[in-house]
Design a protein around this motif. Structure first.
Motif, PDB file in Angstrom:
ATOM      1  N   THR A 181       0.822  -1.212   0.000  1.00  0.00           N
ATOM      2  CA  THR A 181       0.000   0.000   0.000  1.00  0.00           C
ATOM      3  C   THR A 181       0.856   1.261   0.000  1.00  0.00           C
ATOM      4  O   THR A 181       0.403   2.324  -0.451  1.00  0.00           O
ATOM      5  N   GLU A 182       2.103   1.161   0.490  1.00  0.00           N
ATOM      6  CA  GLU A 182       2.983   2.317   0.528  1.00  0.00           C
ATOM      7  C   GLU A 182       3.339   2.802  -0.874  1.00  0.00           C
ATOM      8  O   GLU A 182       3.532   3.989  -1.103  1.00  0.00           O
ATOM      9  N   GLU A 183       3.420   1.871  -1.806  1.00  0.00           N
ATOM     10  CA  GLU A 183       3.857   2.228  -3.152  1.00  0.00           C
ATOM     11  C   GLU A 183       2.731   2.150  -4.179  1.00  0.00           C
ATOM     12  O   GLU A 183       2.661   2.967  -5.103  1.00  0.00           O
ATOM     13  N   HIS A 184       1.831   1.189  -4.016  1.00  0.00           N
ATOM     14  CA  HIS A 184       0.838   0.912  -5.061  1.00  0.00           C
ATOM     15  C   HIS A 184      -0.559   1.431  -4.739  1.00  0.00           C
ATOM     16  O   HIS A 184      -1.483   1.249  -5.526  1.00  0.00           O
ATOM     17  N   GLY A 185      -0.708   2.046  -3.575  1.00  0.00           N
ATOM     18  CA  GLY A 185      -1.997   2.608  -3.227  1.00  0.00           C
ATOM     19  C   GLY A 185      -2.927   1.606  -2.553  1.00  0.00           C
ATOM     20  O   GLY A 185      -2.640   0.413  -2.468  1.00  0.00           O
ATOM     21  N   CYS A 186      -4.041   2.117  -2.062  1.00  0.00           N
ATOM     22  CA  CYS A 186      -4.992   1.311  -1.290  1.00  0.00           C
ATOM     23  C   CYS A 186      -6.217   1.006  -2.135  1.00  0.00           C
ATOM     24  O   CYS A 186      -7.222   1.716  -2.075  1.00  0.00           O
ATOM     25  N   SER A 187      -6.115  -0.044  -2.928  1.00  0.00           N
ATOM     26  CA  SER A 187      -7.205  -0.400  -3.823  1.00  0.00           C
ATOM     27  C   SER A 187      -7.194  -1.899  -4.086  1.00  0.00           C
ATOM     28  O   SER A 187      -6.149  -2.462  -4.427  1.00  0.00           O
ATOM     29  N   LEU A 188      -8.354  -2.526  -3.939  1.00  0.00           N
ATOM     30  CA  LEU A 188      -8.448  -3.954  -4.243  1.00  0.00           C
ATOM     31  C   LEU A 188      -8.207  -4.223  -5.716  1.00  0.00           C
ATOM     32  O   LEU A 188      -7.649  -5.259  -6.086  1.00  0.00           O
ATOM     33  N   THR A 189      -8.626  -3.295  -6.558  1.00  0.00           N
ATOM     34  CA  THR A 189      -8.416  -3.473  -7.989  1.00  0.00           C
ATOM     35  C   THR A 189      -6.934  -3.590  -8.302  1.00  0.00           C
ATOM     36  O   THR A 189      -6.490  -4.500  -9.017  1.00  0.00           O
ATOM     37  N   THR A 190      -6.140  -2.686  -7.740  1.00  0.00           N
ATOM     38  CA  THR A 190      -4.692  -2.749  -7.936  1.00  0.00           C
ATOM     39  C   THR A 190      -4.114  -4.007  -7.313  1.00  0.00           C
ATOM     40  O   THR A 190      -3.219  -4.647  -7.879  1.00  0.00           O
ATOM     41  N   PHE A 191      -4.616  -4.353  -6.152  1.00  0.00           N
ATOM     42  CA  PHE A 191      -4.190  -5.586  -5.477  1.00  0.00           C
ATOM     43  C   PHE A 191      -4.349  -6.784  -6.405  1.00  0.00           C
ATOM     44  O   PHE A 191      -3.430  -7.579  -6.589  1.00  0.00           O
ATOM     45  N   TYR A 192      -5.533  -6.915  -7.018  1.00  0.00           N
ATOM     46  CA  TYR A 192      -5.786  -8.059  -7.893  1.00  0.00           C
ATOM     47  C   TYR A 192      -4.894  -8.025  -9.128  1.00  0.00           C
ATOM     48  O   TYR A 192      -4.367  -9.055  -9.552  1.00  0.00           O
ATOM     49  N   VAL A 193      -4.715  -6.854  -9.706  1.00  0.00           N
ATOM     50  CA  VAL A 193      -3.893  -6.744 -10.912  1.00  0.00           C
ATOM     51  C   VAL A 193      -2.478  -7.226 -10.639  1.00  0.00           C
ATOM     52  O   VAL A 193      -1.874  -7.941 -11.440  1.00  0.00           O
ATOM     53  N   ARG A 194      -1.947  -6.899  -9.480  1.00  0.00           N
ATOM     54  CA  ARG A 194      -0.551  -7.201  -9.174  1.00  0.00           C
ATOM     55  C   ARG A 194      -0.349  -8.579  -8.540  1.00  0.00           C
ATOM     56  O   ARG A 194       0.759  -9.124  -8.587  1.00  0.00           O
ATOM     57  N   VAL A 195      -1.406  -9.135  -7.956  1.00  0.00           N
ATOM     58  CA  VAL A 195      -1.221 -10.330  -7.125  1.00  0.00           C
ATOM     59  C   VAL A 195      -1.945 -11.564  -7.637  1.00  0.00           C
ATOM     60  O   VAL A 195      -1.479 -12.689  -7.450  1.00  0.00           O
ATOM     61  N   GLU A 196      -3.076 -11.403  -8.323  1.00  0.00           N
ATOM     62  CA  GLU A 196      -4.018 -12.507  -8.492  1.00  0.00           C
ATOM     63  C   GLU A 196      -3.474 -13.726  -9.234  1.00  0.00           C
ATOM     64  O   GLU A 196      -3.971 -14.832  -9.043  1.00  0.00           O
ATOM     65  N   GLN A 197      -2.467 -13.565 -10.074  1.00  0.00           N
ATOM     66  CA  GLN A 197      -1.952 -14.706 -10.832  1.00  0.00           C
ATOM     67  C   GLN A 197      -0.804 -15.426 -10.124  1.00  0.00           C
ATOM     68  O   GLN A 197      -0.284 -16.415 -10.642  1.00  0.00           O
ATOM     69  N   HIS A 198      -0.424 -14.966  -8.956  1.00  0.00           N
ATOM     70  CA  HIS A 198       0.707 -15.564  -8.243  1.00  0.00           C
ATOM     71  C   HIS A 198       0.216 -16.602  -7.226  1.00  0.00           C
ATOM     72  O   HIS A 198      -0.798 -16.405  -6.546  1.00  0.00           O
ATOM     73  N   GLU A 199       0.969 -17.679  -7.140  1.00  0.00           N
ATOM     74  CA  GLU A 199       0.630 -18.765  -6.214  1.00  0.00           C
ATOM     75  C   GLU A 199       1.912 -19.456  -5.765  1.00  0.00           C
ATOM     76  O   GLU A 199       2.692 -19.894  -6.623  1.00  0.00           O
ATOM     77  N   PRO A 200       2.157 -19.524  -4.452  1.00  0.00           N
ATOM     78  CA  PRO A 200       1.386 -18.972  -3.338  1.00  0.00           C
ATOM     79  C   PRO A 200       1.775 -17.513  -3.085  1.00  0.00           C
ATOM     80  O   PRO A 200       2.678 -16.976  -3.736  1.00  0.00           O
ATOM     81  N   THR A 201       1.113 -16.908  -2.108  1.00  0.00           N
ATOM     82  CA  THR A 201       1.465 -15.554  -1.686  1.00  0.00           C
ATOM     83  C   THR A 201       1.499 -15.479  -0.164  1.00  0.00           C
ATOM     84  O   THR A 201       0.825 -16.252   0.526  1.00  0.00           O
ATOM     85  N   LEU A 202       2.299 -14.540   0.324  1.00  0.00           N
ATOM     86  CA  LEU A 202       2.409 -14.304   1.765  1.00  0.00           C
ATOM     87  C   LEU A 202       1.904 -12.893   2.026  1.00  0.00           C
ATOM     88  O   LEU A 202       2.465 -11.917   1.526  1.00  0.00           O
ATOM     89  N   MET A 203       0.821 -12.792   2.785  1.00  0.00           N
ATOM     90  CA  MET A 203       0.188 -11.509   3.063  1.00  0.00           C
ATOM     91  C   MET A 203       0.532 -11.070   4.486  1.00  0.00           C
ATOM     92  O   MET A 203       0.371 -11.848   5.426  1.00  0.00           O
ATOM     93  N   MET A 204       1.004  -9.834   4.614  1.00  0.00           N
ATOM     94  CA  MET A 204       1.398  -9.314   5.929  1.00  0.00           C
ATOM     95  C   MET A 204       0.734  -7.963   6.172  1.00  0.00           C
ATOM     96  O   MET A 204       0.768  -7.081   5.307  1.00  0.00           O
ATOM     97  N   ILE A 205       0.159  -7.820   7.338  1.00  0.00           N
ATOM     98  CA  ILE A 205      -0.584  -6.607   7.709  1.00  0.00           C
ATOM     99  C   ILE A 205       0.057  -5.991   8.952  1.00  0.00           C
ATOM    100  O   ILE A 205       0.333  -6.699   9.936  1.00  0.00           O
ATOM    101  N   LYS A 206       0.278  -4.685   8.889  1.00  0.00           N
ATOM    102  CA  LYS A 206       0.674  -3.944  10.075  1.00  0.00           C
ATOM    103  C   LYS A 206      -0.417  -2.934  10.370  1.00  0.00           C
ATOM    104  O   LYS A 206      -0.796  -2.141   9.497  1.00  0.00           O
ATOM    105  N   THR A 207      -0.977  -2.971  11.568  1.00  0.00           N
ATOM    106  CA  THR A 207      -2.092  -2.089  11.921  1.00  0.00           C
ATOM    107  C   THR A 207      -1.577  -0.774  12.477  1.00  0.00           C
ATOM    108  O   THR A 207      -0.381  -0.611  12.763  1.00  0.00           O
ATOM    109  N   CYS A 208      -2.495   0.154  12.652  1.00  0.00           N
ATOM    110  CA  CYS A 208      -2.123   1.452  13.240  1.00  0.00           C
ATOM    111  C   CYS A 208      -1.763   1.322  14.718  1.00  0.00           C
ATOM    112  O   CYS A 208      -1.210   2.265  15.308  1.00  0.00           O
ATOM    113  N   ASN A 209      -2.076   0.173  15.314  1.00  0.00           N
ATOM    114  CA  ASN A 209      -1.663  -0.099  16.699  1.00  0.00           C
ATOM    115  C   ASN A 209      -0.404  -0.944  16.734  1.00  0.00           C
ATOM    116  O   ASN A 209      -0.029  -1.471  17.787  1.00  0.00           O
ATOM    117  N   ASN A 210       0.227  -1.116  15.556  1.00  0.00           N
ATOM    118  CA  ASN A 210       1.506  -1.822  15.413  1.00  0.00           C
ATOM    119  C   ASN A 210       1.421  -3.335  15.589  1.00  0.00           C
ATOM    120  O   ASN A 210       2.447  -3.987  15.731  1.00  0.00           O
TER     121      ASN A 210
END
Length: 590
Positions: A440-469
């Protein structure tokens, strides 16, 4: 011209000449392209196994009609026609029908004319068929190279086709049914057409036709066994009772040979009519009918009495198939009359079986693989660590002489922390280097962009950092593109994924939450298999009385609950969270 069959094609007038690929001893009625009878008289007098009822032929649908339906995308109409139209074995329709049915599963770009012969030349150095034996690829089972009365030339052609296919598809490591299907195709078409049919079946993404690894082969027969326990319960119970010393697994390991090696050829051809359109589920259904018919005959025919079959029930089943007491039409009618055996149900059983076997494989390989996965050889390379350090705002991996630290919330984690994260991945994945696909830091906050960049890759590792760290995420075993895949009814599947998917938390607690089915063989219900789901509005991982990870379409807010799929607690204390950074990694070379 190379590869053309010496046969005349005249669909309207049924003008035919004998093929060079089929043994004339079986007999001279094999024809165009490899298997058309010169007359029904020849068929009934010279080959008893291919007799069909005399009299006026029913009005059968033509290839032109079916072709129009295929072009219109009316697959269900085609399915009904294929199930109901019992074209005689000498019908010329299959020379056009089978290639058309297989072509609809083609995923590669249209191959140029001459592609196959270019491949033949690459593999053998010539397009001329050698008189010397051709060594078969390792994925072929020499014990099951069924040829169905092909001539010596026909067998050499089949050998050449599977070699070229193995060269073009190196991912095939074990596929014993591939050779028999090649032989069947060669009864009705040219060498080049047969190759293109096989390539389409092997490469099919929407439906499954040919298993290509030992794991898939094992999953398949275990799936048939599980389905039989439910849909042929009386027969399975009977087999277990009369053969207490024989494990049920040994009976079902040969299930595909009941069909391919046992059934008369006219039965097999009619099954293939449906199989080339619907996939392997047709064979599952036929297998269940065979079990039920055999069970019935065991109770009424002394030839199949318990004393005669208890010592070798597997071989008895194949012998029974050779004498099967029903016509091809009745066999298929019974197969397609089995209720509650939907594609969705079969897929669920198959996926669950595959998940269990994969998971056990990782667990049973034990300490050696675990030690290997924790060695520095399997950590990301120094260059990859630098790349991740430059890109990542969730997990920054740094190398500093004596340690690799993970900087999170200003706190340095020592080498063991990175080892822990890396060791959670499937062992085979630790051999590849991670690549940042989306942040999200570079590609923006959008599911559409997420799918364009990620959807054809298998497997994937998803990591989330919250505002509470808090830092947590998921290893996602399947492409996110699967959200678009439709079932036989044209409906998108709500959930997808496999049991390799898992959740994890890195801060404030470190924990891995694997699929609940890994160590539990019992049917845990549908809620235990809700791995991944997505649409244009949200992403979900885990389900059943809560969602382990849910994110909105703006990738800004999310929530986490306990769920039945992973038996996890909420991954952050508050349950609801605001996303500071989302990062998704792929693995280069997978």
């Amino acid at each position: 011209m190379v590869g053309k069959i010496i046969a005349l094609r005249d669909m309207d007038n049924f003008s035919r000449r004998s093929s060079v690929y089929v043994d004339p001893e079986c007999d001279k009625f094999f024809e165009m392209p490899l298997f058309i009878a010169a007359s029904t008289t020849d068929m009934t007098t010279k080959c008893q196994c291919w007799q069909f009822s005399p009299g006026k032929e029913p009005a059968l649908r033509s290839f032109t009609e079916i072709q129009q339906l295929l072009q219109q995308g009316k697959k269900r109409d085609v399915k009904s026609i294929l199930r109901e139209n019992s074209w005689p074995i000498n019908s010329p329709i299959r020379a056009q029908l089978w290639p058309a049915l297989c072509a609809q599963h083609q995923t590669k770009q249209n191959m140029l004319d001459g592609f196959y012969w270019d491949m033949v030349h690459q593999v053998f150095g010539t397009t001329e068929l050698s008189d010397k034996p051709i060594m078969l690829p390792a994925f072929v089972d020499p014990a099951h190279c069924l040829t169905y009365h092909l001539t010596r030339t026909g067998r050499s052609v089949a050998d050449r086709i599977v070699n070229v296919l193995g060269y073009d598809c190196p991912d095939i490591t074990y596929s014993p049914v591939l050779y028999p299907i090649t032989s069947i195709l060669l009864h009705f078409m040219s060498e080049e057409e047969a190759y293109h049919c096989l390539a389409a079946l092997v490469g099919s993404k929407e439906k499954v036709f040919i298993k290509q690894t030992k794991l898939q082969h094992e999953v398949t027969w275990k799936t048939v066994m599980q389905i039989a326990k439910k849909h042929s319960k009386n027969a399975v119970t009977y087999f277990q009772r009369i053969c207490p010393g024989v494990k049920l697994e040994r009976v079902f390991m040969d299930w595909c040979w009941w069909i391919l090696a046992g059934l008369p050829f006219q039965h097999l051809v009619r099954i293939m009519d449906c199989y080339f359109h619907e996939g392997i589920k047709v064979l599952y259904r036929v297998a269940l009918v065979i079990i039920n018919l055999f069970h019935k005959e065991c109770q009424s025919n002394n030839e199949w009495s318990p004393d005669n079959i208890k010592n070798d029930i597997g071989n008895a089943l194949i012998k029974f198939c050779k004498k099967i007491p029903v016509s091809p039409t009745k066999l298929l009618h019974a197969a397609f009359s089995i209720r509650g055996l939907s594609s969705t149900y079969i897929s669920r059983i198959f996926m669950k079986t595959e998940m269990i076997l994969k998971s056990r494989s990782v667990l049973n390989n034990g300490s050696k693989q675990l030690v290997k996965s924790r060695s520095s050889d399997n950590l990301p390379s120094s260059q990859s660590q630098v790349n991740i350090q430059m890109m990542s705002h969730t997990l920054t991996i740094r190398e500093n002489h004596s340690f690799i630290g993970v900087h999170l919330m200003g706190k340095r984690w020592h080498r063991i922390e990175l080892f822990t994260l890396w060791s959670w991945l499937p062992v085979r994945i630790t051999m590849y280097q991670p690549v940042l696909l989306y942040t999200t830091e570079e590609h923006g906050c959008s599911l559409t962009t997420f799918y364009v960049r990620v959807e054809q890759h298998e497997p994937t590792l998803m990591m989330i950092k919250t505002c509470n760290n808090e830092v947590f995420g998921a290893y996602c075993s399947t492409r996110w593109f699967e959200r678009n895949v439709k079932d036989d009814k044209g409906q998108r599947q709500a959930y997808f994924g496999t049991g390799e998917t898992f959740l994890f938390s890195l801060y404030p607690e470190r924990a891995k939450y694997p699929w609940v089915g890994i160590e539990n063989e019992k049917d845990l219900g549908h809620a235990s298999e809700l791995f991944m789901a997505a649409d244009s509005k949200m992403i979900t991982i885990g389900g059943g009385e809560g969602q382990a990870i849910w994110m909105d379409e703006n990738i800004r807010f999310g929530k986490t609950d306990s769920c039945k799929t992973f038996n996890n607690p909420p991954l952050c204390p508050s349950g609801d969270f605001e996303i500071r950074v989302l990062e998704v990694y792929g693995f280069d070379g997978v």
